[in-house]
Scaffold this motif. Structure first.
Motif, short mmCIF file in Angstrom:
data_model
loop_
_atom_site.label_atom_id
_atom_site.label_comp_id
_atom_site.label_asym_id
_atom_site.label_seq_id
_atom_site.Cartn_x
_atom_site.Cartn_y
_atom_site.Cartn_z
N SER A 16 -51.70 3.28 27.15
CA SER A 16 -51.04 1.99 27.32
C SER A 16 -50.18 1.71 26.11
N SER A 18 -48.99 -1.16 25.19
CA SER A 18 -49.43 -2.38 24.51
C SER A 18 -50.66 -2.12 23.64
N LYS A 19 -51.56 -1.25 24.09
CA LYS A 19 -52.72 -0.91 23.27
C LYS A 19 -52.30 -0.10 22.04
N GLN A 21 -49.49 -0.34 20.59
CA GLN A 21 -48.83 -1.31 19.71
C GLN A 21 -49.87 -2.09 18.90
N ARG A 22 -50.99 -2.46 19.53
CA ARG A 22 -52.06 -3.16 18.81
C ARG A 22 -52.69 -2.28 17.73
N SER A 33 -40.65 -1.61 20.04
CA SER A 33 -41.07 -2.72 20.89
C SER A 33 -41.42 -2.22 22.29
N LEU A 34 -42.12 -3.06 23.03
CA LEU A 34 -42.47 -2.69 24.41
C LEU A 34 -41.24 -2.52 25.27
#
Length: 83
Positions: A16, A18-19, A21-22, A33-34
């Motif tokens: 993922s 977003s994961k 990115q975290r 960026s996403l």
């Protein structure tokens, strides 16, 4: 090139964005960026996957034609779990 490789690695691993990115944020590292990830996926990576799939599909069909066909068989128990 590194950004595209990060996007490709994330997509091809089934991870993922977003994961990821975290994780990078937790490690205090910069990451694209996403929206950039999804743009890479749309504009570059999906087209590359489609091309590779198409070439592989054609190769498999050619190999199947060279063998003379395909024979399918079974014991008729495919509807039972565990068989």
């Amino acid at each position: 090139m590194g950004n595209i490789l990060i996007s490709a690695g994330t997509l091809f691993a089934g991870a993922s964005a977003s994961k990821l990115q975290r994780v990078f944020h937790t490690a205090n590292l910069g990451l694209l960026s996403l929206s950039t990830f999804f743009r890479h996926q749309r504009d570059i990576l999906q087209k590359a996957l489609a091309n590779v799939w198409h070439l592989e599909h054609e190769g498999l069909l050619a190999a199947l034609q060279d063998t003379g066909g395909l024979v399918l068989g079974g014991d008729g128990r495919a509807d039972s779990p565990g068989f």
